[in-house]
Structures are given as C-alpha cells and as structure tokens.
Design a protein around this motif. Sequence first.
Motif, PDB file in Angstrom:
ATOM      1  N   SER A  35       0.584  -0.995  -0.091  1.00  0.00           N
ATOM      2  CA  SER A  35       0.086  -0.101  -0.047  1.00  0.00           C
ATOM      3  C   SER A  35       1.050   1.137  -0.131  1.00  0.00           C
ATOM      4  O   SER A  35       0.540   2.125  -0.938  1.00  0.00           O
ATOM      5  CB  SER A  35      -1.104   0.036   1.417  1.00  0.00           C
ATOM      6  OG  SER A  35      -1.605   1.154   1.298  1.00  0.00           O
ATOM      7  N   ALA A  36       1.820   1.097   0.881  1.00  0.00           N
ATOM      8  CA  ALA A  36       2.927   2.419   0.892  1.00  0.00           C
ATOM      9  C   ALA A  36       3.507   2.638  -0.403  1.00  0.00           C
ATOM     10  O   ALA A  36       3.743   3.677  -0.642  1.00  0.00           O
ATOM     11  CB  ALA A  36       3.928   2.051   2.091  1.00  0.00           C
ATOM     12  N   LEU A  37       3.846   1.511  -1.291  1.00  0.00           N
ATOM     13  CA  LEU A  37       4.476   1.744  -2.526  1.00  0.00           C
ATOM     14  C   LEU A  37       3.670   2.346  -3.472  1.00  0.00           C
ATOM     15  O   LEU A  37       3.748   2.907  -4.268  1.00  0.00           O
ATOM     16  CB  LEU A  37       5.028   0.155  -2.919  1.00  0.00           C
ATOM     17  CG  LEU A  37       6.212  -0.395  -2.218  1.00  0.00           C
ATOM     18  CD1 LEU A  37       6.595  -1.729  -2.517  1.00  0.00           C
ATOM     19  CD2 LEU A  37       7.632   0.412  -2.282  1.00  0.00           C
ATOM     20  N   GLN A  44       4.220  10.195  -7.451  1.00  0.00           N
ATOM     21  CA  GLN A  44       5.356  10.622  -8.455  1.00  0.00           C
ATOM     22  C   GLN A  44       4.597  10.240  -9.855  1.00  0.00           C
ATOM     23  O   GLN A  44       5.438  10.859 -10.797  1.00  0.00           O
ATOM     24  CB  GLN A  44       6.356   9.405  -8.615  1.00  0.00           C
ATOM     25  CG  GLN A  44       7.283   9.469  -7.229  1.00  0.00           C
ATOM     26  CD  GLN A  44       8.126   8.171  -7.059  1.00  0.00           C
ATOM     27  OE1 GLN A  44       8.482   7.636  -8.010  1.00  0.00           O
ATOM     28  NE2 GLN A  44       8.689   8.036  -5.775  1.00  0.00           N
ATOM     29  N   GLY A  45       3.399  10.247  -9.786  1.00  0.00           N
ATOM     30  CA  GLY A  45       2.656  10.401 -11.211  1.00  0.00           C
ATOM     31  C   GLY A  45       3.179   9.137 -12.142  1.00  0.00           C
ATOM     32  O   GLY A  45       2.929   8.954 -13.331  1.00  0.00           O
ATOM     33  N   ARG A  46       3.535   7.963 -11.317  1.00  0.00           N
ATOM     34  CA  ARG A  46       3.872   6.757 -12.220  1.00  0.00           C
ATOM     35  C   ARG A  46       2.635   5.854 -12.243  1.00  0.00           C
ATOM     36  O   ARG A  46       1.747   5.903 -11.582  1.00  0.00           O
ATOM     37  CB  ARG A  46       5.149   6.153 -11.629  1.00  0.00           C
ATOM     38  CG  ARG A  46       6.308   7.121 -11.653  1.00  0.00           C
ATOM     39  CD  ARG A  46       7.224   6.612 -10.577  1.00  0.00           C
ATOM     40  NE  ARG A  46       7.884   5.014 -10.691  1.00  0.00           N
ATOM     41  CZ  ARG A  46       8.657   4.568 -10.037  1.00  0.00           C
ATOM     42  NH1 ARG A  46       9.180   5.183  -9.009  1.00  0.00           N
ATOM     43  NH2 ARG A  46       9.148   3.273 -10.332  1.00  0.00           N
ATOM     44  N   ASP A  47       3.040   4.862 -13.293  1.00  0.00           N
ATOM     45  CA  ASP A  47       1.823   3.728 -13.382  1.00  0.00           C
ATOM     46  C   ASP A  47       1.894   2.756 -12.078  1.00  0.00           C
ATOM     47  O   ASP A  47       2.904   2.422 -11.448  1.00  0.00           O
ATOM     48  CB  ASP A  47       2.416   2.889 -14.652  1.00  0.00           C
ATOM     49  CG  ASP A  47       1.368   1.997 -14.925  1.00  0.00           C
ATOM     50  OD1 ASP A  47       1.331   0.710 -14.303  1.00  0.00           O
ATOM     51  OD2 ASP A  47       0.502   2.147 -15.697  1.00  0.00           O
ATOM     52  N   ASN A  48       0.511   2.481 -11.744  1.00  0.00           N
ATOM     53  CA  ASN A  48       0.510   1.781 -10.625  1.00  0.00           C
ATOM     54  C   ASN A  48       1.199   0.422 -10.570  1.00  0.00           C
ATOM     55  O   ASN A  48       1.625  -0.004  -9.539  1.00  0.00           O
ATOM     56  CB  ASN A  48      -1.063   1.650 -10.150  1.00  0.00           C
ATOM     57  CG  ASN A  48      -1.633   0.737 -11.110  1.00  0.00           C
ATOM     58  OD1 ASN A  48      -1.346   0.409 -12.179  1.00  0.00           O
ATOM     59  ND2 ASN A  48      -3.097   0.995 -11.179  1.00  0.00           N
ATOM     60  N   ALA A  49       1.534  -0.167 -11.982  1.00  0.00           N
ATOM     61  CA  ALA A  49       2.088  -1.306 -11.877  1.00  0.00           C
ATOM     62  C   ALA A  49       3.562  -1.388 -11.350  1.00  0.00           C
ATOM     63  O   ALA A  49       4.209  -2.198 -11.060  1.00  0.00           O
ATOM     64  CB  ALA A  49       2.047  -2.045 -13.204  1.00  0.00           C
ATOM     65  N   ASP A  50       4.103   0.121 -11.400  1.00  0.00           N
ATOM     66  CA  ASP A  50       5.377   0.205 -11.046  1.00  0.00           C
ATOM     67  C   ASP A  50       5.689  -0.205  -9.410  1.00  0.00           C
ATOM     68  O   ASP A  50       6.765  -0.597  -8.786  1.00  0.00           O
ATOM     69  CB  ASP A  50       5.816   1.592 -11.040  1.00  0.00           C
ATOM     70  CG  ASP A  50       6.277   1.828 -12.528  1.00  0.00           C
ATOM     71  OD1 ASP A  50       6.487   0.902 -13.451  1.00  0.00           O
ATOM     72  OD2 ASP A  50       6.012   3.191 -12.765  1.00  0.00           O
ATOM     73  N   ALA A  51       4.417  -0.193  -8.741  1.00  0.00           N
ATOM     74  CA  ALA A  51       4.494  -0.433  -7.486  1.00  0.00           C
ATOM     75  C   ALA A  51       4.935  -1.987  -7.120  1.00  0.00           C
ATOM     76  O   ALA A  51       5.720  -2.515  -6.310  1.00  0.00           O
ATOM     77  CB  ALA A  51       3.033  -0.380  -6.625  1.00  0.00           C
ATOM     78  N   ALA A 162      -4.529  12.011 -15.181  1.00  0.00           N
ATOM     79  CA  ALA A 162      -3.931  11.488 -16.497  1.00  0.00           C
ATOM     80  C   ALA A 162      -4.609  10.606 -17.457  1.00  0.00           C
ATOM     81  O   ALA A 162      -4.453  10.514 -18.417  1.00  0.00           O
ATOM     82  CB  ALA A 162      -2.408  11.150 -16.124  1.00  0.00           C
ATOM     83  N   ASN A 163      -5.102   9.590 -16.622  1.00  0.00           N
ATOM     84  CA  ASN A 163      -6.034   8.585 -17.530  1.00  0.00           C
ATOM     85  C   ASN A 163      -7.411   8.959 -17.525  1.00  0.00           C
ATOM     86  O   ASN A 163      -8.028   8.498 -18.843  1.00  0.00           O
ATOM     87  CB  ASN A 163      -5.899   7.048 -16.486  1.00  0.00           C
ATOM     88  CG  ASN A 163      -4.567   6.491 -16.934  1.00  0.00           C
ATOM     89  OD1 ASN A 163      -3.603   6.835 -17.606  1.00  0.00           O
ATOM     90  ND2 ASN A 163      -4.509   5.469 -16.118  1.00  0.00           N
ATOM     91  N   TRP A 183      -5.518   8.318  -6.029  1.00  0.00           N
ATOM     92  CA  TRP A 183      -5.241   9.264  -7.166  1.00  0.00           C
ATOM     93  C   TRP A 183      -6.254  10.433  -7.139  1.00  0.00           C
ATOM     94  O   TRP A 183      -5.963  11.563  -7.155  1.00  0.00           O
ATOM     95  CB  TRP A 183      -5.518   8.600  -8.412  1.00  0.00           C
ATOM     96  CG  TRP A 183      -4.500   7.756  -8.732  1.00  0.00           C
ATOM     97  CD1 TRP A 183      -3.292   7.948  -9.514  1.00  0.00           C
ATOM     98  CD2 TRP A 183      -4.518   6.349  -8.524  1.00  0.00           C
ATOM     99  NE1 TRP A 183      -2.460   6.895  -9.737  1.00  0.00           N
ATOM    100  CE2 TRP A 183      -3.136   5.592  -9.156  1.00  0.00           C
ATOM    101  CE3 TRP A 183      -5.194   5.656  -7.823  1.00  0.00           C
ATOM    102  CZ2 TRP A 183      -2.827   4.163  -8.808  1.00  0.00           C
ATOM    103  CZ3 TRP A 183      -4.982   4.073  -7.643  1.00  0.00           C
ATOM    104  CH2 TRP A 183      -3.741   3.533  -8.033  1.00  0.00           C
ATOM    105  N   GLY A 184      -7.532   9.869  -6.618  1.00  0.00           N
ATOM    106  CA  GLY A 184      -8.763  11.096  -6.493  1.00  0.00           C
ATOM    107  C   GLY A 184      -8.464  12.056  -5.409  1.00  0.00           C
ATOM    108  O   GLY A 184      -8.490  13.159  -5.283  1.00  0.00           O
ATOM    109  N   HIS A 185      -7.796  11.480  -4.150  1.00  0.00           N
ATOM    110  CA  HIS A 185      -7.432  12.337  -2.915  1.00  0.00           C
ATOM    111  C   HIS A 185      -6.196  13.115  -3.167  1.00  0.00           C
ATOM    112  O   HIS A 185      -6.133  14.526  -3.148  1.00  0.00           O
ATOM    113  CB  HIS A 185      -7.127  11.550  -1.761  1.00  0.00           C
ATOM    114  CG  HIS A 185      -8.622  11.186  -1.245  1.00  0.00           C
ATOM    115  ND1 HIS A 185      -9.079  10.025  -1.641  1.00  0.00           N
ATOM    116  CD2 HIS A 185      -9.359  11.850  -0.470  1.00  0.00           C
ATOM    117  CE1 HIS A 185     -10.437   9.754  -1.101  1.00  0.00           C
ATOM    118  NE2 HIS A 185     -10.655  10.986  -0.245  1.00  0.00           N
TER     119      HIS A 185
END
Length: 213
Positions: A35-37, A44-51, A162-163, A183-185
């Motif tokens: 969750s933290a990742l 950082q505005g990165r894709d969630n798969a990066d977690a 962004a999406n 993202w929403g918050h």
Amino acid sequence: MIETIVLDVGETVTRDDRYWNSWADWLDIPRHSLSALVGAVVAQGRDNADALRLARPGMDVAAEYRAREAAGYGEFLDETDLYDDVRPTLSGLRELGIRVVVAGNQTSRAGELLRGLDLPADLVVTSGEWGVAKPSPGFFERVLEVSGAAPHETVYVGDHPANDLFPAKAAGLRTAHIRRGPWGHLWADDVAVVAAADWRVDSLTQLIAIVSD
C-alpha cells in the motif's frame, strides 16, 4: 443537456483493496508495505504497476498475472467490492433517462466479472475487450461510439487525472473528477485538475443533482 454518463471502474465504481491485497499476499509481503509503495508511485505520477516492480524488482507483471491465474489466484469481484453509492446512483440516473456506461482500464476477465454483478448500466466494457486503453485517444473514441450522444452531452467520471480527466477533456467530453482512492485524493485540489474538471465530486450520488440541473 447531459444524455450519457460514463464511469471509470477502479476507485470509481469498485474499491481496489482486494486487488492490491491479493498482490501483496501473492508476493508474500505485508499488505501495508505494498500500500505504501502504491502511494509512492501515485505521488510520483507513475503507473500503478510500478508498485509491483518496486516490491519485486525485475518482475514481469504480465507473466506474474498469468501465473496467478494458473494457480487459481486470479481476478475476483463480488458485491463487497462495489462502493455503496454505485447501485443507487446508477439506478437513479437511468430513472432520469440517462444512458449509463461503465468503461475503464481493466482486463477482459474483469469485464466478465463486472457484468456478472448485474449492475444497473446499459453497457459494461473494459479496455481489454476494446483492445485500447486509457489515456489513448482511441479509448475515448470508443467511449463516444458507445455513449450514443455528442461529446458535450457525455460526462466521463473518474479519479485519475492523467488517465481519466485530461484525455476525456481533450476528446471533448465533459468531466467529473471524483475524490476517491489515492489518485482522487492526492490530485483533487491540483490546479490543472480544478481547471479541467467540469465538476468535482466526493460521491457518485452528486451526479444525480448534476444531470437534474
């Protein structure tokens, strides 16, 4: 006049809790760590798969997804994954004569699972089924094809700037940004989000008042 409401899926219609918890369990790491990742890559505005790639460097996410499916730990959705305001809002919109479409960046399997929930919607479809994903303009071309209405008569509702918000706006649709999920918050009060959103909402129930005005 608004004729059609199109809703994103993750953190708009469904909670992502089960999704991320199942990945944490599969990777054998604490749920709060993943969750933290997720929060880190969002910031950082990165894709969630990066977690997932941070949790296990070098991981082939698509291959790991297939391994989970083969092992019987694939995607799953049931009524508890829906936000509480989904059914009453979608039903209320349809009673007002609004066409309701659910369309987001999900797999074909997720589309099957969502349709299995028998949502009060005219159409439920995913990027996996369309073969094109957000933020590609092609996704929003498909959205307009199925909306049955002109761009200015169609509202796209989502949490991810962004999406969801920016590409929908670029396609000529009206937009509603929902303060829901990370993202929403995180981006709710961003200057660009405020400028691009026709409406900013905290609950889907607010859509009823929007279309009634």
